[in-house]
Design a protein around this motif. Structure first.
Motif, mmCIF file in Angstrom:
data_model
loop_
_atom_site.group_PDB
_atom_site.id
_atom_site.type_symbol
_atom_site.label_atom_id
_atom_site.label_comp_id
_atom_site.label_asym_id
_atom_site.label_seq_id
_atom_site.Cartn_x
_atom_site.Cartn_y
_atom_site.Cartn_z
ATOM 1 N N LEU A 249 0.869 -1.168 0.000
ATOM 2 C CA LEU A 249 0.000 0.000 0.000
ATOM 3 C C LEU A 249 0.909 1.223 0.000
ATOM 4 O O LEU A 249 1.556 1.529 1.008
ATOM 5 C CB LEU A 249 -0.917 0.017 1.218
ATOM 6 N N ALA A 250 0.998 1.874 -1.150
ATOM 7 C CA ALA A 250 1.891 3.019 -1.331
ATOM 8 C C ALA A 250 1.071 4.301 -1.386
ATOM 9 O O ALA A 250 0.077 4.378 -2.113
ATOM 10 C CB ALA A 250 2.701 2.845 -2.613
ATOM 11 N N VAL A 251 1.510 5.299 -0.634
ATOM 12 C CA VAL A 251 0.811 6.578 -0.583
ATOM 13 C C VAL A 251 1.791 7.701 -0.886
ATOM 14 O O VAL A 251 2.893 7.734 -0.340
ATOM 15 C CB VAL A 251 0.161 6.803 0.801
ATOM 16 N N ALA A 252 1.359 8.588 -1.785
ATOM 17 C CA ALA A 252 2.164 9.761 -2.140
ATOM 18 C C ALA A 252 1.240 10.940 -2.383
ATOM 19 O O ALA A 252 0.261 10.820 -3.127
ATOM 20 C CB ALA A 252 2.995 9.494 -3.385
ATOM 21 N N ASN A 253 1.538 12.048 -1.747
ATOM 22 C CA ASN A 253 0.786 13.286 -1.956
ATOM 23 C C ASN A 253 -0.718 13.094 -1.793
ATOM 24 O O ASN A 253 -1.513 13.578 -2.606
ATOM 25 C CB ASN A 253 1.098 13.879 -3.342
ATOM 26 N N GLY A 254 -1.107 12.344 -0.762
ATOM 27 C CA GLY A 254 -2.526 12.146 -0.488
ATOM 28 C C GLY A 254 -3.230 11.188 -1.420
ATOM 29 O O GLY A 254 -4.456 11.135 -1.438
ATOM 30 N N LYS A 255 -2.461 10.431 -2.192
ATOM 31 C CA LYS A 255 -3.058 9.476 -3.134
ATOM 32 C C LYS A 255 -2.470 8.085 -2.930
ATOM 33 O O LYS A 255 -1.286 7.950 -2.625
ATOM 34 C CB LYS A 255 -2.839 9.918 -4.576
ATOM 35 N N VAL A 256 -3.309 7.080 -3.129
ATOM 36 C CA VAL A 256 -2.877 5.686 -3.070
ATOM 37 C C VAL A 256 -2.502 5.253 -4.481
ATOM 38 O O VAL A 256 -3.217 5.544 -5.447
ATOM 39 C CB VAL A 256 -3.989 4.776 -2.503
ATOM 40 N N VAL A 257 -1.383 4.561 -4.597
ATOM 41 C CA VAL A 257 -0.907 4.067 -5.886
ATOM 42 C C VAL A 257 -1.440 2.645 -6.097
ATOM 43 O O VAL A 257 -1.151 1.739 -5.313
ATOM 44 C CB VAL A 257 0.636 4.064 -5.955
ATOM 45 N N PHE A 258 -2.233 2.479 -7.141
ATOM 46 C CA PHE A 258 -2.786 1.183 -7.511
ATOM 47 C C PHE A 258 -2.242 0.743 -8.858
ATOM 48 O O PHE A 258 -1.705 1.560 -9.621
ATOM 49 C CB PHE A 258 -4.317 1.274 -7.658
ATOM 50 N N VAL A 259 -2.418 -0.531 -9.155
ATOM 51 C CA VAL A 259 -2.218 -1.031 -10.513
ATOM 52 C C VAL A 259 -3.549 -1.617 -10.969
ATOM 53 O O VAL A 259 -4.330 -2.128 -10.171
ATOM 54 C CB VAL A 259 -1.090 -2.090 -10.609
ATOM 55 N N GLU A 260 -3.789 -1.495 -12.238
ATOM 56 C CA GLU A 260 -4.988 -2.094 -12.837
ATOM 57 C C GLU A 260 -4.495 -3.116 -13.849
ATOM 58 O O GLU A 260 -3.627 -2.812 -14.669
ATOM 59 C CB GLU A 260 -5.841 -1.032 -13.520
ATOM 60 N N GLN A 261 -5.020 -4.332 -13.731
ATOM 61 C CA GLN A 261 -4.586 -5.387 -14.637
ATOM 62 C C GLN A 261 -5.693 -6.408 -14.835
ATOM 63 O O GLN A 261 -6.622 -6.496 -14.039
ATOM 64 C CB GLN A 261 -3.325 -6.058 -14.123
ATOM 65 N N TYR A 262 -5.558 -7.164 -15.905
ATOM 66 C CA TYR A 262 -6.510 -8.233 -16.205
ATOM 67 C C TYR A 262 -6.088 -9.489 -15.463
ATOM 68 O O TYR A 262 -4.919 -9.866 -15.477
ATOM 69 C CB TYR A 262 -6.535 -8.505 -17.715
ATOM 70 N N ARG A 263 -7.047 -10.138 -14.792
ATOM 71 C CA ARG A 263 -6.801 -11.375 -14.061
ATOM 72 C C ARG A 263 -7.505 -12.520 -14.788
ATOM 73 O O ARG A 263 -8.717 -12.680 -14.672
ATOM 74 C CB ARG A 263 -7.293 -11.270 -12.617
ATOM 75 N N PRO A 264 -6.752 -13.311 -15.568
ATOM 76 C CA PRO A 264 -7.363 -14.398 -16.332
ATOM 77 C C PRO A 264 -8.145 -15.402 -15.471
ATOM 78 O O PRO A 264 -9.125 -15.967 -15.931
ATOM 79 C CB PRO A 264 -6.170 -15.078 -17.007
ATOM 80 N N ALA A 265 -7.732 -15.615 -14.219
ATOM 81 C CA ALA A 265 -8.422 -16.595 -13.366
ATOM 82 C C ALA A 265 -9.891 -16.237 -13.157
ATOM 83 O O ALA A 265 -10.740 -17.121 -13.079
ATOM 84 C CB ALA A 265 -7.721 -16.718 -12.019
#
Length: 187
Positions: free
Chosen positions: A57-73
């Motif tokens: 869980l990464a936070v910078a400048n009041g924002k959370v850094v997420f990744v968006e990806q396709y999960r084939p499962a």
């Protein structure tokens, strides 16, 4: 069977009479343990064994850094915290720093382990560590050959609601709740 026998399970040694790995995928091993139950009967308990994983869980400048990806499962695009396998000899924080850099292109000045725990204990032999990262600076991304993802930032106050949108991811929600409980997401 009496209720007394059902309550005495704590005193039983749960002997494993046989443990068998039935398949190996390169990603996980699957098999079963034949276990003696407290009433003397035996049962096969099936499991899948995966290496430990880290969620960041990464936070910078009041924002959370997420990744968006396709999960084939599950055949869905997912919004998730950066995550990955803990390599041999790595701590959760070292793995978290590496995964954050590889997937998002950020280096963290500070990382802290919020919690480590067993996951889905009814079927998995899998441990997970949740790491909090802050003080982010840009670095070069190094995606694995099977990683096709986009980086998204969401304001801290909107992060949990975004993470709860279908398809919700257990590890991402856990990370946000643990960080919130620790007071790390307060303005």
């Amino acid at each position: 069977m009496t209720d007394d026998l059902r309550d005495d399970w704590r005193d039983h040694d749960w002997s494993v009479l046989e443990s068998k790995a039935e398949y190996e995928t390169g990603w996980y091993t699957g098999g079963y343990d034949l276990v003696e139950q407290p009433d003397g009967t035996t049962k096969k308990y099936y499991w899948a064994e995966l290496p430990p994983a880290v969620v960041v869980l990464a936070v910078a400048n009041g924002k959370v850094v997420f990744v968006e990806q396709y999960r084939p499962a599950i055949r869905e695009r997912c919004l998730e915290c950066p995550a990955g396998i803990v390599e041999d000899g790595e701590s959760y924080t070292a793995a978290g720093a590496r995964e954050l850099r590889e997937e998002t292109g950020f280096e963290a000045d500070g990382l802290a382990l919020l919690e480590s725990f067993w996951v889905a204990t009814g079927v998995l032999r899998h441990e997970r560590g949740i790491v909090f990262a802050e003080g982010l600076t840009p670095a070069e991304r190094e995606l694995d050959d099977n990683e096709f993802l986009s980086v998204r930032t969401i304001p801290v106050e909107d992060a949990l609601a975004a993470a709860r949108e279908a398809p919700a991811n257990d590890a991402t929600i856990e990370a946000l709740l643990l960080a919130s409980e620790a007071g790390l997401l307060d303005g």
